[in-house]
Design a protein around this motif. Structure first.
Motif, short mmCIF file in Angstrom:
data_model
loop_
_atom_site.label_atom_id
_atom_site.label_comp_id
_atom_site.label_asym_id
_atom_site.label_seq_id
_atom_site.Cartn_x
_atom_site.Cartn_y
_atom_site.Cartn_z
N ASP A 135 46.68 -36.89 -12.42
CA ASP A 135 47.60 -35.94 -13.07
C ASP A 135 47.52 -36.13 -14.58
O ASP A 135 47.60 -37.25 -15.08
CB ASP A 135 49.03 -36.21 -12.57
N HIS A 136 47.38 -35.05 -15.33
CA HIS A 136 47.24 -35.15 -16.78
C HIS A 136 48.51 -35.66 -17.45
O HIS A 136 48.48 -36.08 -18.61
CB HIS A 136 46.84 -33.80 -17.37
N ALA A 137 49.62 -35.66 -16.73
CA ALA A 137 50.84 -36.23 -17.28
C ALA A 137 50.91 -37.74 -17.04
O ALA A 137 51.82 -38.41 -17.55
CB ALA A 137 52.06 -35.56 -16.65
N ALA A 138 49.97 -38.26 -16.26
CA ALA A 138 49.97 -39.68 -15.93
C ALA A 138 49.01 -40.43 -16.85
O ALA A 138 48.22 -39.85 -17.59
CB ALA A 138 49.58 -39.88 -14.47
N ASP A 139 49.06 -41.75 -16.78
CA ASP A 139 48.21 -42.61 -17.59
C ASP A 139 46.99 -43.03 -16.76
O ASP A 139 47.14 -43.71 -15.74
CB ASP A 139 49.00 -43.85 -18.01
#
Length: 200
Positions: A115-119
């Motif tokens: 997920d692009h919101a994740a690291d």
């Protein structure tokens, strides 16, 4: 350009799909793999058939750096035997305590779209947790984690085993389920089992 000793190791991942019978397609695919392996800068390779998906194969070539990979491609191109999805990836981590993927009885391939919101680094640590569940098994061969050279959120993980029953035992444990669930919380996962093809 990196100095020669610091060039990142690269892996070319080729995914093949064919309707040809294995007896006709596999020798052709392995001949392609051998031609690739003869080039300067080539480190190692594994070619495998995906379990439960007839006609689907994966081939991984590891290279010492982009310069040698490009030179090998231009000097005498090795044409793959069927249309392939090809991806270039950099090595994030590798553990090989017990042989190579090509020598294994089973491969576990894990593809992940984080997920692009994740690291992404959190995913890498989570993959390390999966590997940590395997290392106590004497039949565990090793692991390789690759990150796409064009998409820092796309990963391919590889685990290899010399005894499929040991792999089954680990991957059906509650600890594995919990660790995998933590990965799946921030990434879309696809898992395949595969059988390495003989190198000769």
């Amino acid at each position: 350009m990196y100095p020669r000793e610091r060039e990142p190791e690269l892996t070319v991942i080729g995914r093949f799909a064919t309707t040809a019978p294995p007896g006709a397609f596999e020798p052709e695919l392995l001949a392609y793999a051998r031609r690739r392996a003869s080039r300067k800068g080539h480190v190692s390779r594994v070619t495998a058939a995906l379990a439960g998906r007839p006609g689907h194969y994966v081939h991984l070539d590891r290279w010492t750096g982009l310069d040698r990979l490009l030179r090998a491609a231009h000097e005498a191109p090795a044409v793959p035997p069927a249309p392939a999805e090809t991806e270039l990836a950099v090595t994030v981590g590798m553990m090989a305590p017990n042989g190579t993927p090509a020598e294994a009885a089973r491969l576990v391939l894990l593809r992940a779209a984080v997920d692009h919101a994740a690291d992404p680094e959190r995913f890498e640590l989570g993959f390390g947790s999966l590997v940590g569940l395997c290392v106590a098994e004497s039949a565990f061969g090793g692991s390789l984690l690759l990150r796409s050279a064009t998409d820092p959120y796309a990963y391919t993980g590889l685990l290899w085993w010399h005894d499929p029953t040991a792999d089954d035992r680990v991957r059906t444990s509650t600890s594995w389920d919990a660790a995998r669930a933590r990965l799946a919380a921030t990434a879309r996962l696809t898992e395949d089992l595969a059988r390495p093809l003989p190198t000769r």
